[in-house]
Design a protein around this motif. Structure first.
Motif, short mmCIF file in Angstrom:
data_model
loop_
_atom_site.label_atom_id
_atom_site.label_comp_id
_atom_site.label_asym_id
_atom_site.label_seq_id
_atom_site.Cartn_x
_atom_site.Cartn_y
_atom_site.Cartn_z
N ARG A 98 1.31 18.32 8.64
CA ARG A 98 1.17 17.12 7.82
C ARG A 98 1.88 15.96 8.48
O ARG A 98 2.76 16.14 9.32
N ARG A 99 1.47 14.76 8.10
CA ARG A 99 2.07 13.55 8.67
C ARG A 99 1.91 12.41 7.69
O ARG A 99 1.12 12.49 6.73
N LYS A 100 2.66 11.34 7.91
CA LYS A 100 2.49 10.15 7.10
C LYS A 100 1.16 9.49 7.44
O LYS A 100 0.79 9.41 8.61
N ALA A 101 0.47 9.03 6.42
CA ALA A 101 -0.82 8.38 6.66
C ALA A 101 -0.61 7.06 7.40
O ALA A 101 0.30 6.29 7.08
N ARG A 102 -1.43 6.81 8.40
CA ARG A 102 -1.30 5.57 9.15
C ARG A 102 -1.81 4.41 8.32
O ARG A 102 -2.75 4.55 7.53
N PRO A 103 -1.19 3.23 8.44
CA PRO A 103 -1.69 2.07 7.72
C PRO A 103 -3.07 1.67 8.24
O PRO A 103 -3.36 1.86 9.43
N SER A 126 0.84 -1.20 0.00
CA SER A 126 0.00 0.00 0.00
C SER A 126 0.87 1.25 0.00
O SER A 126 1.92 1.31 0.65
N LYS A 127 0.41 2.25 -0.72
CA LYS A 127 1.12 3.52 -0.72
C LYS A 127 0.72 4.28 0.54
O LYS A 127 -0.43 4.65 0.73
N GLY A 128 1.70 4.50 1.40
CA GLY A 128 1.40 5.18 2.65
C GLY A 128 0.89 6.59 2.43
O GLY A 128 -0.11 7.00 2.98
N GLY A 129 1.61 7.33 1.57
CA GLY A 129 1.20 8.70 1.31
C GLY A 129 1.29 9.56 2.55
O GLY A 129 1.98 9.24 3.51
N GLU A 130 0.59 10.67 2.52
CA GLU A 130 0.59 11.57 3.66
C GLU A 130 -0.79 12.15 3.88
O GLU A 130 -1.65 12.09 3.00
N GLU A 131 -0.97 12.71 5.04
CA GLU A 131 -2.20 13.39 5.40
C GLU A 131 -1.85 14.81 5.81
O GLU A 131 -0.75 15.06 6.31
N VAL A 132 -2.76 15.72 5.55
CA VAL A 132 -2.57 17.08 6.04
C VAL A 132 -3.71 17.44 6.97
O VAL A 132 -4.83 16.93 6.84
N ARG A 133 -3.41 18.28 7.93
CA ARG A 133 -4.45 18.85 8.78
C ARG A 133 -4.64 20.28 8.32
O ARG A 133 -3.68 21.07 8.31
#
Length: 220
Positions: A168-173, A74-81
């Motif tokens: 921003r942070r790395k998306a959790r699995p 899976s592509k972890g990607g990132e998340e932003v707040r």
């Protein structure tokens, strides 16, 4: 329910009567019918065999390995707040940007002027992935740096936005429970593939073209 049950009974009666009559008239001996019955029998046997192999191979260990592989691929990607202030017109959005440039507090402006449902939280949308928002919004949000605010209004189907990225942070699995169905489908598919590979490896297979000539088999 009683009506449906009656219809079901009638359907079963019609089927049995027509099948019995077809047998009396020898339809079950007709070459084209025999071929169709053989094809259906083959499909049922194949499905039953594969279902049995899948049932035996579908263990807790297989699911665990399947989940681990799913996470690895899976592509972890990132998340932003991000926070936003949503207004009805471009002019209103430009005025808000001007106020922010002059030192106004983003959260207070959101509470006072945003028409979005997050206004009571100062416009805070929490963390989200790129596909968690509509493209027009996400494309801008993910291009911003931490604490950066859009200098031009962003238009979406909901109105005009002023966006601020907080962090921003790395998306959790995903948790196992969130993807259990997809993992099970993958494990099922892989078991079926391996079963067919083993059957092919143990068999001598000859391929024939439309003209009856032998086609060279691909390397195993």
């Amino acid at each position: 329910p009683a009506v449906l049950f009656g219809l079901l009974i009638d359907s079963l009666i019609d089927t049995k009567l027509s099948v019995a009559q077809a047998r009396r008239e020898g339809f079950d001996k007709k070459p084209e019918v025999v071929r169709q019955l053989a094809r259906i029998e083959s499909q049922i046997l194949q499905r039953a065999y594969l279902e049995k192999q899948i049932e035996e191979g579908m263990s807790e260990e297989a699911m665990k390995k399947g989940y681990e592989k799913f996470i690895a691929e899976s592509k972890g990607g990132e998340e932003v707040r991000a926070s936003h202030i949503l207004v009805e017109t471009e002019g209103q959005a430009k005025e808000i940007i001007s106020e922010l440039s002059g030192g106004a507090d983003f959260s207070e402006l959101a509470k006072a002027k945003s028409i979005g449902p997050s206004s009571d939280k100062g416009g805070d949308l929490g963390f989200f992935k790129r596909d968690g928002m509509i493209a027009e919004f996400s494309d801008v949000a993910f291009a911003l740096k931490d604490e950066e605010i859009t200098q031009t209004p962003v238009r979406t189907q909901y109105g005009w936005h002023v966006i601020k990225v907080v962090e921003r942070r790395k998306a959790r699995p995903p948790m196992f429970e969130e993807v259990e169905g997809e993992v099970r489908n993958r494990v099922t598919r892989n078991i079926g593939i391996e079963v067919m590979k083993s059957l092919r490896a143990a068999a001598e297979i000859k391929r024939f073209g439309p003209d009856g000539s032998v086609i060279e088999a691909p390397a195993k």
